[in-house]
Write a protein that holds these residues in place. Structure first.
Motif, mmCIF file in Angstrom:
data_model
loop_
_atom_site.group_PDB
_atom_site.id
_atom_site.type_symbol
_atom_site.label_atom_id
_atom_site.label_comp_id
_atom_site.label_asym_id
_atom_site.label_seq_id
_atom_site.Cartn_x
_atom_site.Cartn_y
_atom_site.Cartn_z
ATOM 1 N N PRO A 85 91.380 82.063 -25.471
ATOM 2 C CA PRO A 85 92.787 82.447 -25.265
ATOM 3 C C PRO A 85 93.349 83.280 -26.406
ATOM 4 N N TYR A 86 92.555 84.218 -26.938
ATOM 5 C CA TYR A 86 92.994 84.995 -28.090
ATOM 6 C C TYR A 86 92.892 86.486 -27.790
ATOM 7 N N PRO A 87 93.793 87.286 -28.352
ATOM 8 C CA PRO A 87 93.617 88.734 -28.257
ATOM 9 C C PRO A 87 92.402 89.160 -29.066
ATOM 10 N N TYR A 88 91.793 90.249 -28.662
ATOM 11 C CA TYR A 88 90.565 90.695 -29.316
ATOM 12 C C TYR A 88 90.599 92.208 -29.506
ATOM 13 N N TYR A 89 89.689 92.696 -30.318
ATOM 14 C CA TYR A 89 89.481 94.131 -30.464
ATOM 15 C C TYR A 89 88.020 94.413 -30.115
ATOM 16 N N GLU A 90 87.668 95.665 -29.976
ATOM 17 C CA GLU A 90 86.316 96.036 -29.572
ATOM 18 C C GLU A 90 85.731 97.013 -30.587
ATOM 19 N N GLY A 91 84.929 96.480 -31.486
ATOM 20 C CA GLY A 91 84.314 97.286 -32.525
ATOM 21 C C GLY A 91 85.126 97.316 -33.798
ATOM 22 N N ASN A 92 84.429 97.434 -34.931
ATOM 23 C CA ASN A 92 85.109 97.393 -36.222
ATOM 24 C C ASN A 92 86.038 98.590 -36.419
ATOM 25 N N SER A 93 85.765 99.672 -35.700
ATOM 26 C CA SER A 93 86.640 100.840 -35.820
ATOM 27 C C SER A 93 88.045 100.555 -35.298
ATOM 28 N N SER A 94 88.169 99.531 -34.455
ATOM 29 C CA SER A 94 89.490 99.136 -33.949
ATOM 30 C C SER A 94 89.896 97.769 -34.500
ATOM 31 N N PHE A 95 89.406 97.450 -35.691
ATOM 32 C CA PHE A 95 89.647 96.156 -36.328
ATOM 33 C C PHE A 95 91.124 95.763 -36.267
ATOM 34 N N GLY A 96 91.395 94.614 -35.656
ATOM 35 C CA GLY A 96 92.746 94.084 -35.585
ATOM 36 C C GLY A 96 93.672 94.785 -34.616
ATOM 37 N N ALA A 97 93.154 95.750 -33.850
ATOM 38 C CA ALA A 97 94.021 96.502 -32.930
ATOM 39 C C ALA A 97 94.657 95.586 -31.898
ATOM 40 N N ASN A 98 95.898 95.879 -31.558
ATOM 41 C CA ASN A 98 96.646 95.123 -30.545
ATOM 42 C C ASN A 98 96.717 93.627 -30.853
ATOM 43 N N GLY A 99 96.712 93.307 -32.122
ATOM 44 C CA GLY A 99 96.790 91.910 -32.523
ATOM 45 C C GLY A 99 95.497 91.144 -32.347
ATOM 46 N N GLY A 100 94.391 91.839 -32.089
ATOM 47 C CA GLY A 100 93.113 91.166 -31.875
ATOM 48 C C GLY A 100 92.638 90.425 -33.100
ATOM 49 N N ILE A 101 92.023 89.261 -32.885
ATOM 50 C CA ILE A 101 91.571 88.453 -34.020
ATOM 51 C C ILE A 101 90.067 88.224 -34.020
ATOM 52 N N TYR A 102 89.320 88.792 -33.073
ATOM 53 C CA TYR A 102 87.862 88.748 -33.135
ATOM 54 C C TYR A 102 87.309 89.940 -32.375
ATOM 55 N N ASN A 103 86.061 90.295 -32.706
ATOM 56 C CA ASN A 103 85.415 91.464 -32.109
ATOM 57 C C ASN A 103 84.685 91.065 -30.834
ATOM 58 N N ARG A 104 85.213 91.469 -29.714
ATOM 59 C CA ARG A 104 84.689 91.057 -28.401
ATOM 60 C C ARG A 104 83.260 91.544 -28.154
ATOM 61 N N ILE A 105 82.846 92.634 -28.795
ATOM 62 C CA ILE A 105 81.533 93.203 -28.490
ATOM 63 C C ILE A 105 80.529 92.980 -29.620
ATOM 64 N N GLY A 106 80.858 92.113 -30.596
ATOM 65 C CA GLY A 106 79.957 91.877 -31.714
ATOM 66 C C GLY A 106 78.863 90.875 -31.407
ATOM 67 N N ARG A 107 77.833 90.882 -32.220
ATOM 68 C CA ARG A 107 76.746 89.910 -32.127
ATOM 69 C C ARG A 107 77.323 88.507 -32.299
ATOM 70 N N GLY A 108 77.055 87.629 -31.347
ATOM 71 C CA GLY A 108 77.575 86.279 -31.415
ATOM 72 C C GLY A 108 76.640 85.348 -32.162
ATOM 73 N N TYR A 109 77.206 84.386 -32.834
ATOM 74 C CA TYR A 109 76.414 83.363 -33.521
ATOM 75 C C TYR A 109 77.220 82.073 -33.551
ATOM 76 N N PRO A 110 76.595 80.894 -33.718
ATOM 77 C CA PRO A 110 75.177 80.666 -33.971
ATOM 78 C C PRO A 110 74.334 80.804 -32.711
ATOM 79 N N ASP A 111 73.031 80.710 -32.891
ATOM 80 C CA ASP A 111 72.099 80.765 -31.765
ATOM 81 C C ASP A 111 71.782 79.363 -31.252
ATOM 82 N N VAL A 112 71.691 78.417 -32.171
ATOM 83 C CA VAL A 112 71.344 77.038 -31.834
ATOM 84 C C VAL A 112 72.136 76.108 -32.745
ATOM 85 N N ALA A 113 71.886 74.828 -32.661
ATOM 86 C CA ALA A 113 72.564 73.854 -33.525
ATOM 87 C C ALA A 113 71.650 72.655 -33.730
ATOM 88 N N ALA A 114 72.035 71.802 -34.669
ATOM 89 C CA ALA A 114 71.372 70.519 -34.894
ATOM 90 C C ALA A 114 72.357 69.630 -35.641
#
Length: 648
Positions: free
Chosen positions: A516-545
């Protein structure tokens, strides 16, 4: 190189450089503002000598993804047909055109050819230059920057320029705009309490209290393992990295005596000491990170062995807070082609941020930087890291390429995903560890966002629950139970796009569980439109323990600890056990395992409860399928073993 007190005394105010930047040059790197804890000080004396390093553009890096998928995806006919180090060097070395162009630029400027050296992996050009020469070459000004917390000082500039025709040949130049500050991932988290020095060993008794203390029996139950057995191989030791933190044998022996009596007194890791490192230490000075790593791993892999990659002499490892010095001294020792001292007497490391050997300080390591002295173990667990915002993208990408090359050679590299949820450590870039003018933007971790490593988040057995029920993501508010808050690090990179192997999983997360958060797409638009995370970035973590309420002995006391630094050696140990059985059947190690995990998530225990708060939000949520809190889930050893034994 860290500037010593003697060297710092040589740093004097210098006159400003008056020449305008010619039209033939362009900005290559620029920093808008330093991280909040770095303070810009006086200019560096024009006569001070700077060790200049130019990282050259390498060939075929754009093909690295396809090369790695070819040996890592279970559907590939070349699965586990890993490359040799020589094949890696040959494929990625810079072109002669690149080398010649950069050398010609330097010589035309006035740097004599006999001052220029070229590294054996072809990736670096090095020369020493006075500050005046460097400033005129790069049309910049060098100042001293001081870290307000550690007192560390380093030369750097706000931006620098190169000729337009040279830019395509250069990754980055040091000293440059880099300012680095990285930390351990938990492990040294203050314990909630000190418990009795003896814990009666009983599997039944332990399983009844796993919501209070995760012991070896709890770990076996959570991962559905049995106690290790069989004769260990000599070619499958588990690698664990440590820096500025040292284990005590007395602590390990206390742990073995109380929890794992089948592990003999005196069992210890095999030393792979790098650049003057030493271990163990006495009980009073034992580090929470090292003790924790070994006390977690040994019960899961014994009688397999552990190799300790302890890096740097005491001065660099502790006095100057280089405990996470970008992992370059580790990579140097594992891969001679990464390190330029092996043939030319200079290093590809950052000479202003990484240790320089011989170390002139009293008691310092007097040998040369160690290069290619250890063959990497099949699996390496690393519980250290920082944030992407700590240093420029060029630096991170170049190091990420090295992890890709290690994956091509069949090595599995695991990193702890961080302990601050969607934020960074408080006080890193802001008081709450978040980015942007209002400190509301999520801060992705480094080197976790590199697509070629496997990130491990943390889970816990909630109070009143048992190891036979699903775990939850760690969410420990301040004081409950630790004196500092802890939640599983996760999010999306501002540097790397989503790799192909995880695109479907991330797309499903957004489609079914849209945050439920606004986002931006790519670091070139960092924080655009109040976005607080990069929607198209590599996601992590991959696993957990599991990474919370871990029973440990440290400095002679039985206490509880936690962090993704705990979950990482757990997952790495399980992979090491699987490699043992693959090797016993004549197969190669797994190597880079993310493509296999994402295409077969059924072999993991999906975690669907918990969040990773930060930056004034509850963070992301653990949901069915992949999520940026616990990834694909926790290990199920029987399922993982069965799957990987079916692969060639």
């Amino acid at each position: 190189m860290r500037i010593t007190c003697i060297a710092f005394a040589l740093v004097l105010a210098a006159t400003a450089q008056g020449a305008a930047v010619p039209n033939s040059h362009v900005v290559h790197e620029k920093r808008e503002s330093p991280p909040s804890k770095w303070v810009k000080r006086e200019k560096i004396s024009s006569s001070y000598v700077l060790p200049m390093r130019i990282g050259l553009k390498q060939r075929n890096l754009d093909r690295g993804h396809s090369f790695l998928m070819d040996v890592s995806h279970p559907d590939s006919p070349n699965y586990a047909k890993h490359w040799t180090p020589e094949e890696v060097i040959e494929m990625f070395s810079p072109t002669e055109k690149t080398v010649d162009a950069v050398k010609e630029w330097l010589i035309d400027f006035g740097i004599n050819s006999d001052r220029i050296t070229h590294s054996d992996n072809q990736g670096w050009i090095a020369f020493d230059a006075t500050t005046e020469e460097a400033e005129n070459l790069l049309h910049t000004e060098y100042h001293i920057y001081e870290h307000s917390s550690t007192g560390h000082v380093t030369p750097a500039c706000d931006s620098y320029h190169v000729p337009k025709h040279i830019r395509e040949h250069v990754d980055y130049i040091t000293p440059g705009i880099r300012l680095l500050s990285a930390t351990k991932r938990g492990g040294t988290r203050p314990p909630t309490k000190t418990l009795p020095g003896y814990f009666p060993w009983s599997e039944e008794g332990e399983l009844a209290t796993c919501d209070k203390a995760i012991t070896p029996a709890c770990k076996y139950a959570l991962t559905k393992q049995k106690y290790p057995f069989g004769k260990p191989r000599s070619d499958n030791s588990l690698g664990i990295y440590e820096e500025g933190d040292y284990y005590a044998q007395e602590d390990l022996d206390l742990f073995f005596a109380n929890f794992t009596p089948y592990i003999p007194h005196g069992t210890h890791p095999s030393p792979a000491f790098i650049d003057g490192a030493e271990a163990p230490t006495d009980t009073a000075n034992a580090g929470g990170e090292s003790d924790l790593d070994f006390e977690l791993a040994y019960p899961l892999i014994y009688p397999q062995t552990i190799t300790l990659y302890q890096t740097d002499d005491l001065y660099y490892a502790t006095n100057l807070n280089v405990t996470s010095g970008s992992f370059n001294t580790l990579l140097d020792a594992l891969d001679g082609s990464y390190c330029t001292y092996s043939a030319y007497g200079e290093t590809g490391d950052d000479p202003n941020l990484d240790p320089v050997y011989p170390d002139p300080t009293p008691g310092g390591y007097k040998g040369k930087l160690q290069c290619g002295i250890y063959k990497p173990t099949n699996v390496i667990s690393i519980s250290y890291g920082g944030q992407e915002s700590d240093l420029p993208a060029y630096y991170q990408q170049r190091q990420c390429n090295e992890f890709m090359k290690l994956g091509l050679q069949g090595h599995s590299i695991f990193f702890a995903s961080g302990d601050d949820g969607v934020a960074g450590p408080p006080g890193d870039d802001s008081s709450n560890g978040c980015l942007g003018d209002n400190s509301t933007i999520f801060s992705p971790a480094w080197p976790n966002s590199c697509p070629w490593v496997t990130n491990v988040g943390a889970t816990k057995v909630y109070p009143g629950r048992t190891v036979f029920e699903p775990e939850s993501a760690v969410v420990d508010p301040e004081g409950q139970p630790y004196s500092i808050a802890f939640s599983s690090g996760g999010g999306f990179s501002n540097i790397y796009p989503q790799p192909d192997y995880q695109k479907a999983a991330v797309a499903a997360f957004f489609e079914k569980h849209n945050p439920p958060y606004p986002y931006y797409e790519g670091n070139s638009s960092f924080g655009a439109n109040g976005g607080i995370y990069n929607r198209i970035g590599r996601g992590y973590p991959d696993v957990a323990a599991n990474g919370d309420n871990i029973a440990t002995y440290n400095q002679g006391n039985y206490s509880s600890s936690g962090g993704t630094s705990a979950s990482t050696p757990i997952f790495a140990s399980i992979v090491n056990r699987i490699n043992e059985l693959r090797l016993n059947t004549g197969k190669n190690p797994i190597g880079f395992m993310n493509p296999a995990l994402y295409s077969n998530p059924w072999m993991l225990n999906d975690i669907t409860n918990g969040t990773n708060p930060g930056c004034g939000t509850v963070g992301f949520s653990a949901v069915p399928g992949w999520d940026p809190v616990t990834g694909l889930g926790t290990p199920n050893y029987p399922k993982m073993l069965a799957f990987f034994l079916t692969l060639p």
